[in-house]
Write an enzyme that holds these catalytic residues in place. Sequence first.
Site, PDB file in Angstrom:
ATOM      1  CG  HIS A 469     -16.065  28.494  11.922  1.00  0.00           C
ATOM      2  ND1 HIS A 469     -16.211  27.711  10.782  1.00  0.00           N
ATOM      3  CD2 HIS A 469     -14.866  29.116  11.795  1.00  0.00           C
ATOM      4  CE1 HIS A 469     -15.146  27.865  10.018  1.00  0.00           C
ATOM      5  NE2 HIS A 469     -14.311  28.707  10.610  1.00  0.00           N
ATOM      6  N   PRO A 470     -17.502  29.268  16.629  1.00  0.00           N
ATOM      7  CG  PRO A 470     -16.609  30.035  18.656  1.00  0.00           C
ATOM      8  CD  PRO A 470     -16.205  29.529  17.300  1.00  0.00           C
TER       9      PRO A 470
END
Length: 553
Positions: A469-470
């Site tokens: 989930h960057p």
Amino acid sequence: MHEADFVVVGAGSAGCALAYRLSEAGASVIVIEHGGTDAGPFIQMPGALSFPMNMARYDWGFVSEPEPQLGNRRMAVPRGKVIGGSSSINGMVYVRGHARDFDHWAEAGAAGWSFADVLPYFKRMECWHGAEDGADPAWRGLDGPLHVTRGRRDNPLHAAFVEAARQAGYGVTADYNGYRQEGFGAMEATIWQGRRWSAANAYLKPALRRPNCRLVRALARRVLFEAGRAIGVEADIHGRTGTIRARREVILAASSINTPKLLMLSGIGPGAHLAAHGIPVLADRPGVGANLQDHLEVYVQFAARRPITLYRYWNLLGKAYVGARWLLTRTGPGASNQFESAGFIRSAAGIDYPDIQFHFLPLAVRYDGRAAVKGHGFQAHVGPMRSKSRGSVSLRSPHPADAPVIRFNYMSHEDDWTEFRACLRLTREIFAQPAMAEHVARELAPGPAAQTDAELDAFVRDHAESAYHPCGTARMGRRDDPMAVVDPECRVIGVEGLRVADSSIFPRITNGNLNAPSIMVGEKAADHILGRTPLPAENLEPWIHPEWRTAQR
């Protein structure tokens, strides 16, 4: 030949939504995407989710620099290199985020992005199929392009997981994407009629059926400017370098990894860093590539007492059966991502909304499909939601084909360790309740020997994985904020005619998986780009535990 009103770089979650909404309004759109087709069962079959993120055909193949707090491990950073972007290789879990996440965005300088402001866009994008579970449809959208469904939860372990959480004192929620996130219940997914319902299926393919929307397969090299205004994109097209011109604007929607890279290659970013790579500085914006955030998680695994898990299919014959049934009927285990129950809790009293997320899986296996435990087992994916650690994306070289330098600085804040210990101990407490205890033969990971803070820390150091989930590397804020990259209308500060619309602009990471808020950004950015009045705010008040100041559950 390659010219349109708008040029969108990236056919990912937000880029597909942009293409749909901009072309729907009558504007001409060119979408630049380096990846290719999403055809075939590896992407379209939900149960095959571990395959595309491990295939160079579909994934950019990024890896982080060695992470000092995680034993210098290099962490995989899968990003979709295919139409649909990461929505075509992700786990299909659908989480909007908590209402307070977006209120924080507004408080941090993203005016117009509070929960009341973004709720209408979540509703516009959704075609929700969850009312039969007793959830309030006033919070949900019923006729948008993105189908949101719930799994069948046929496996008894799902009901046992939710019941065990209730026995531990936690609430049950009918809809964590609606009135009440806190609690345990059914998990939602972007799956429709047994098929992955990616942003490509929901948005891009319908948009491409319009004569005013085109897809160009190319590698974007940099944004081109004249007199400080973006006029197009330089790209490698079929082996040649050419220009794709934008009559009105260029929009970067290339992911939280590739968007800051493209900004820096185009002369927008930290001035000294650009100069070190010989790139002329067009706009000195130190926030480009900074503020990188992600979710880490661990797998708390248990051996099962009875053979009721998905391990029955974890062999050649079982996988053949699952694949054949899906190909013929779009049903069976292959029609689900198997993440069918979930939970959100607070790690301690004094925290006003959940900061821990659970995914339950009736199989003991890594997210990427590797290292399955031999024998029947199950697991909870668990991790903190709002780490204070921050990383960065920077240039490795001035060459567009080179991967950027990715440093997450995972676990670099001391609170991360406290939060992970809470995750592990609270998870064990839930699985010790009667509803789950009857299914547990023994704990596999961390294992009963890991009890002290130091032992739990060692497990996290050696086994924590990214939840992929960057975000946050071109964050949104006030125009006078030196670390902001875009303003609340997604316009890149310091130049004209250029916007960013993807998870890069998140000021702070949201609760849960990021596909839903990324698509929402594309939906809302489209109205800003078209100069439309934003959808009217909806002031629905979410559930907050009435005794959150003094009670953890």
